[in-house]
Design an enzyme around this catalytic site. Structure first.
Site, short mmCIF file in Angstrom:
data_model
loop_
_atom_site.label_atom_id
_atom_site.label_comp_id
_atom_site.label_asym_id
_atom_site.label_seq_id
_atom_site.Cartn_x
_atom_site.Cartn_y
_atom_site.Cartn_z
N LYS A 284 -12.61 -27.14 -21.07
CA LYS A 284 -12.08 -27.64 -19.81
C LYS A 284 -10.75 -26.97 -19.48
O LYS A 284 -10.56 -26.46 -18.38
CB LYS A 284 -11.88 -29.16 -19.93
CG LYS A 284 -11.78 -29.88 -18.63
CD LYS A 284 -11.64 -31.38 -18.85
CE LYS A 284 -12.93 -32.02 -19.29
NZ LYS A 284 -12.73 -33.38 -19.83
N GLY B 192 -18.83 -36.85 -21.77
CA GLY B 192 -18.65 -38.29 -21.90
C GLY B 192 -18.37 -38.78 -23.31
O GLY B 192 -18.30 -39.98 -23.55
N MET C 111 -15.69 -38.16 -25.29
CA MET C 111 -14.31 -38.55 -25.55
C MET C 111 -13.73 -39.16 -24.29
O MET C 111 -14.42 -39.30 -23.30
CB MET C 111 -13.52 -37.35 -26.04
CG MET C 111 -13.92 -36.98 -27.46
SD MET C 111 -13.14 -35.48 -27.97
CE MET C 111 -13.72 -34.36 -26.76
N TYR D 104 -41.84 -8.28 -41.32
CA TYR D 104 -42.34 -9.35 -40.45
C TYR D 104 -41.92 -10.72 -40.97
O TYR D 104 -41.54 -10.85 -42.14
CB TYR D 104 -43.86 -9.27 -40.32
CG TYR D 104 -44.61 -9.64 -41.57
CD1 TYR D 104 -44.93 -10.97 -41.86
CD2 TYR D 104 -45.01 -8.67 -42.49
CE1 TYR D 104 -45.60 -11.31 -43.01
CE2 TYR D 104 -45.68 -8.99 -43.64
CZ TYR D 104 -45.98 -10.32 -43.91
OH TYR D 104 -46.62 -10.66 -45.06
P1 ADP Z 1 -15.41 -35.79 -19.05
O1 ADP Z 1 -15.08 -34.74 -20.06
O2 ADP Z 1 -15.93 -37.02 -19.63
O3 ADP Z 1 -16.19 -35.23 -17.91
P2 ADP Z 1 -13.08 -35.53 -17.38
O4 ADP Z 1 -11.80 -35.18 -18.03
O5 ADP Z 1 -13.80 -34.44 -16.71
O6 ADP Z 1 -14.00 -36.25 -18.44
O7 ADP Z 1 -12.76 -36.67 -16.36
C1 ADP Z 1 -13.76 -37.42 -15.76
C2 ADP Z 1 -13.59 -37.47 -14.28
O8 ADP Z 1 -12.33 -37.96 -13.91
C3 ADP Z 1 -13.67 -36.11 -13.61
O9 ADP Z 1 -14.98 -35.77 -13.35
C4 ADP Z 1 -12.93 -36.35 -12.32
O10 ADP Z 1 -13.80 -36.90 -11.36
C5 ADP Z 1 -11.91 -37.38 -12.70
N1 ADP Z 1 -10.62 -36.73 -12.88
C6 ADP Z 1 -10.09 -36.18 -13.99
N2 ADP Z 1 -8.88 -35.66 -13.73
C7 ADP Z 1 -8.63 -35.88 -12.43
C8 ADP Z 1 -7.56 -35.57 -11.56
N3 ADP Z 1 -6.49 -34.91 -11.98
N4 ADP Z 1 -7.67 -35.95 -10.28
C9 ADP Z 1 -8.75 -36.61 -9.83
N5 ADP Z 1 -9.80 -36.93 -10.59
C10 ADP Z 1 -9.74 -36.58 -11.89
MG MG Z 2 -15.79 -33.86 -16.69
#
Ligand code: ADP
Ligand code: MG
Ligand code: MG
Length: 907
Positions: free
Chosen positions: A28, A108, A110, A885
């Site tokens: 990420k 999902g 963590m 093989y």
């Molecule tokens: P996961 O790894 O479980 O997908 P994320 O870190 O991607 O978790 O966070 C889950 C959701 O939270 C993201 O899909 C996004 O919609 C929302 N989110 C995370 N960070 C932000 C942010 N800075 N602003 C707005 N929404 C956020």
């Molecule tokens: Mg995510």
């Protein structure tokens, strides 16, 4: 250590990290940096490295926070400048999210916390600033809920209780007489916050922290802690992700999808993750935040118009209703949609792979929050690789390496029989979330799924929606059915990742966990009833529906052709019947590497003649019985040779201990006594005399042929006689006779002599001849150690790595289950050595025997015929040590072909 850089910033088109720093920044974090660099709008923030996660587990909380503090404060100050606001400020607050992210995506698994930085004072300030109290209080109640859960440990008290916060929400909604979260007004939300905080205090004894920095450190540490939570550990185990990798933490300024009707949040894929179709797909929700789309709280809307119309048709929603209540983003926010579409294309072209993306729209402005190479089904994996090759996005090498060989398994699995489908009772329809055909008994929770499966039942797990807690149950089930949630719901994403059949969002099902029933149109399905799911169409049937063999499509064929073009090893199959041989040929086997003759003896009359041979008193008696067996064997070989016409067939001489063939029951013994004209007492005695303390190490393999040469004679006659008979019919046969369980070169020389003398006699009798090879299995360590001696006479080696593993480790194949799980858990063993070749030990014997054998006999053909022949990492090893093989079971042939090509390409 003090010079180590622990924090990498990103924002405003600049970043300290980039895509290839996944190991350090997590997937990420690395992609948030990369998106900045290529001009995709991303809210600014920073990523704390995965190395800090390791430090966290070695040094502990306090020391790590002290180490991080200066860098984090500096990075945060940079974000404040870009966002023109201040972390912890009352009038102009900067709010952030704290997000986890490992090297490999663990959807999902963590925890993430949104809207961090709010407290009772800041909400007032933010309300003054935005003039939008509903948005502010919605954000606050979400924050208290997430923080309470993740950082303060607010979990259900009893395992089967619902989430304590959800319980409060349900309660308040009931009181106010509303159905949706969005219908709660500001006062309701205020009430929720107060009740949440009281509940936290009551259950955990902790006060909710007001200080923004205290909140931040709590959240950062909680993300590190979540690396070791049960579901993350289980997920890593299933996916083979090492615990040492650790997670990174990204802290990012918030953008808000919950500011009203020009705001939204969504998830999308650049191609269809279920089928691989080159089609932009996704779901979004207006005035929502974060996980709302995935969590199945409200019904998400489709992003494209086409997808939306398809969805409405499936759900039985009229076009007017769709347009009024569930319009696509393409229709409802056309400008934003255009921008989104352009960015998804840009990202796919940049990463040259299908992207799984998350975005938020805040008051008409689009922000990207995540992109990653999307998880997909086996079928989609093949289709996307082949399509992208055709589209000129990737080259042949990349296309081949893109497909995980193991996942081909899903394409080869049975599908529902077309005739049976016509008669099956369709009870409902959901979304075709993950393809496959699954039948099983209905269970309503993950624990039941795991328990029932452990006792041998095939189950379908039915849930309103799934959450990461359901992982073990999903893994144990044949298929997953949910009433809520779309194509990007947790159930759908995880099922596709597992290659498991899933139908999601079957809205007409009324599921009742307390009575363990589901009802649809007046029909009640109870726990334990059979249902069948078609994950490719979304159909749900009552009862068990029969299955048939899968048909392979053109993309699959193209991938296989490509693999063969780049491979060096060939792939044979282990097959004992003409049917298996045919199946394997269809999958591309170019010969039989192991044909076990003993399996042929168990049918009908054959077993009687066999028993007579074993129970005979002397050679003369054995010869009489063998003469009866000969025509059966010859007919069997004709069948197999014909099915494998033109390809080599390695036939192994009789191998198992004889006691496996004789009757141990009274009835069978009486039958034999009558047939042979002796008393049952005599039969009993002979059966008893065959008993061995340790049959695996007993009278078996070539020890049989060397003590009873007449068996080898008969089998040679049958093999070569069959070959000659087919030759007459114009069918090409390439027979190879394989002597099992050789440990001493003289064992082989004796057998080789008998085979060649018998052949000469037979050829003279028939006035015809045929070419054949004689070789041996290398499955006893001593044979590997003396390979040079054996290779002086043998024309080929075939590594029987099942026995070789058994005898090298000294583990009984049949008894390993008693200690293997503990050995795996303690990491004494990395994998079950009977499934994954032990390259450092058993593999060294393979390598040495191949090299030493070839040194004396350069034309020695070498292959492998154990279970390992179809396991990708073992196939790669076989390539590296230069085998000609690999041979594996028919359904593993495509897997081995692809793995062999990948090995050649990586070489
Ligand atoms: P996961 O790894 O479980 O997908 P994320 O870190 O991607 O978790 O966070 C889950 C959701 O939270 C993201 O899909 C996004 O919609 C929302 N989110 C995370 N960070 C932000 C942010 N800075 N602003 C707005 N929404 C956020
Ligand atoms: Mg995510
Ligand atoms: Mg063996």
């Amino acid at each position: 250590m003090s010079n180590t850089k622990r924090v990498y910033t990103f924002g405003n088109g600049q970043a300290e990290g980039k895509a290839d720093m996944k190991n350090l920044l997590g997937g990420k974090g690395a992609n948030l940096a990369e998106m900045n660099l290529i001009g995709v709008p991303v809210p600014p923030g920073f990523t704390i490295t995965t190395d800090v996660c390791s430090e966290y587990y070695s040094l502990g909380k306090d020391q790590v926070v002290a180490l991080l503090k200066p860098e984090v404060e500096k990075a945060l100050a940079g974000v404040e400048v870009l966002m023109n606001s201040k972390f912890g400020d009352v009038e102009n607050p900067l709010l952030v999210s704290v997000r986890s992210g490992a090297r490999a995506s663990m959807p999902g698994m963590m925890d993430t916390i949104l809207n961090l930085g709010l407290n009772d004072e800041v909400v007032e300030g933010l309300t003054r600033k935005t003039g939008n109290p509903r948005f502010v209080w919605d954000s606050y109640r979400r924050f208290v809920q997430m923080y309470g859960d993740v950082v303060l440990g607010m979990k259900p008290v009893n395992k089967n209780d619902i989430d304590p916060f959800e319980e409060i929400i349900e309660h308040v909604k009931e009181e106010k007489g509303v159905k949706l979260d969005t219908e709660l007004n500001v006062n309701d939300l205020k009430e929720l916050v107060a009740k949440f905080k009281a509940a936290v205090k009551k259950q955990t004894g902790k006060d909710f922290p007001d200080s923004a920095y205290e909140q931040l450190w709590g959240a950062v540490c909680a993300v590190f802690d979540s690396w070791m939570n049960d579901r993350a550990i289980l997920y890593r185990k299933m996916e083979g992700i090492p615990a040492e990798w650790g997670t990174a933490v990204s802290v990012q300024s918030m953008v808000f999808g919950n500011m009203g009707n020009t705001s939204a949040t969504g998830v999308c894929f650049s191609r269809d993750a279920a089928t691989g179709e080159d089609q932009f797909v996704g779901e979004y929700l207006i005035n929502a935040q974060g996980e709302d789309v995935v969590a199945g709280i409200r019904t998400p809307q489709q992003i494209t118009k086409e997808g939306s119309q398809r969805w409405a048709k499936l759900a039985g929603i009229s076009e007017a209703d769709r347009l009024a209540n569930y319009p696509s983003m393409e229709e409802a926010m056309p400008a934003i949609y255009k921008e989104l579409d352009a960015i998804q294309t840009k990202l796919e072209n940049h990463y040259k792979d299908m992207q799984d993306m998350e975005f938020t729209v805040q008051e008409g402005k689009l922000w990207f929050l995540q992109t990653r190479n999307g998880k997909r089904t086996g079928a989609a994996m093949v289709k996307i690789a082949v399509d992208m090759l055709r589209q000129g996005m990737i080259d042949e090498k990349t296309a081949i390496l893109r497909v995980d060989p193991i996942r081909l398994d899903e394409l080869l699995h049975p599908v529902f029989d077309k005739k049976a489908l016509k008669e099956a009772k369709l009870i409902a329809k959901g979304l075709a979330a993950s393809p496959g055909a699954a039948s099983g008994r209905v269970v309503f929770n993950a624990d039941d799924a795991a328990d029932w499966a452990a006792s041998g039942e095939k189950v379908i797990m039915v849930r309103v929606e799934t959450s990461p807690e359901d992982l073990a149950g999903m893994a144990a089930a044949q298929g997953i059915l949910t009433a809520r949630g779309g194509m990007t719901s947790h159930a759908a994403v995880v099922a596709r990742g597992m290659g498991k059949c899933c139908v999601s969002g079957a809205g007409t099902l009324k599921i009742d966990y307390t009575t363990k029933t589901m009802e649809v149109d007046g029909l009640v399905v109870k726990e334990g009833d059979y249902i069948s799911l078609n994950g490719s169409t979304g159909d749900i049937f009552l009862g068990k529906v029969a299955t048939m063999e899968a048909e392979l499509d053109a993309d699959f064929a193209e991938l296989m052709t490509l693999a063969d073009k780049h491979t060096r090893m060939t792939v044979r199959t282990n097959a004992d019947t003409p049917h298996d041989a045919q199946v394997a040929r269809k999958f591309g086997a170019t010969g039989i590497g192991l044909c076990r003759t003993e399996h042929m003896f168990f049918e009908g009359e054959k077993i009687k003649a066999m028993r007579e041979m074993i129970l005979a008193e002397d050679e003369a008696g054995r010869r009489i019985a063998l003469a009866k067996i000969l025509p059966y064997q010859e007919a069997d070989f004709e069948g197999i040779f014909e099915a494998m016409a033109g390809c080599p067939v390695t036939v192994r001489l009789l191998d198992p201990p004889l006691h496996e063939f004789v009757p141990h029951d009274e009835k069978g013994q009486r039958e034999m006594a009558e047939a042979m004209g002796v008393s049952i007492k005599v039969i009993k005695q002979r059966v008893d005399s065959l008993h061995e303390q340790n049959p695996m190490l007993g009278h078996r393999g070539c020890r049989l042929g060397n003590t009873y040469p007449e068996i080898t004679e008969m089998q040679t006659r049958a093999i070569l006689g069959a070959a000659l008979a087919l030759k007459k019919k114009g069918i090409k046969v390439i027979p190879e006779i394989m002597v099992p369980l050789v440990g001493i070169k003289f064992e082989f020389i004796e057998q080789d002599t008998i085979i060649r003398e018998t052949a000469a006699k037979l050829f003279a009798e028939k006035g015809d001849s045929i070419e054949f090879k004689v070789g041996t299995m290398i499955e006893i360590p001593r044979a590997a150690l003396t390979a040079a001696k054996i290779a002086a006479t043998a024309e080929f080696f075939s590594f029987g790595t099942n026995d070789l593993t058994q005898m090298t480790f000294g583990y009984s194949r049949d008894d390993i289950a008693s200690f293997l799980p503990i050995y795996l858990e303690k990491k004494i063993l990395k994998a079950d050595p009977f499934q994954v070749l032990d390259q450092n030990g058993v593999g060294q014997l393979v390598k040495m025997a191949t090299e030493n054998g070839r040194a004396v006999n350069p034309s020695l053909k070498v292959g492998i015929c154990g279970e390992h022949g179809g396991e990708p990492s073992s196939v790669e090893f076989c390539h590296r040590v230069g085998l000609n093989y690999v041979s594996c079971s028919p359904f593993r042939v495509p897997i081995a072909r692809l793995a062999a090509a990948q090995a050649a390409l990586r070489d």
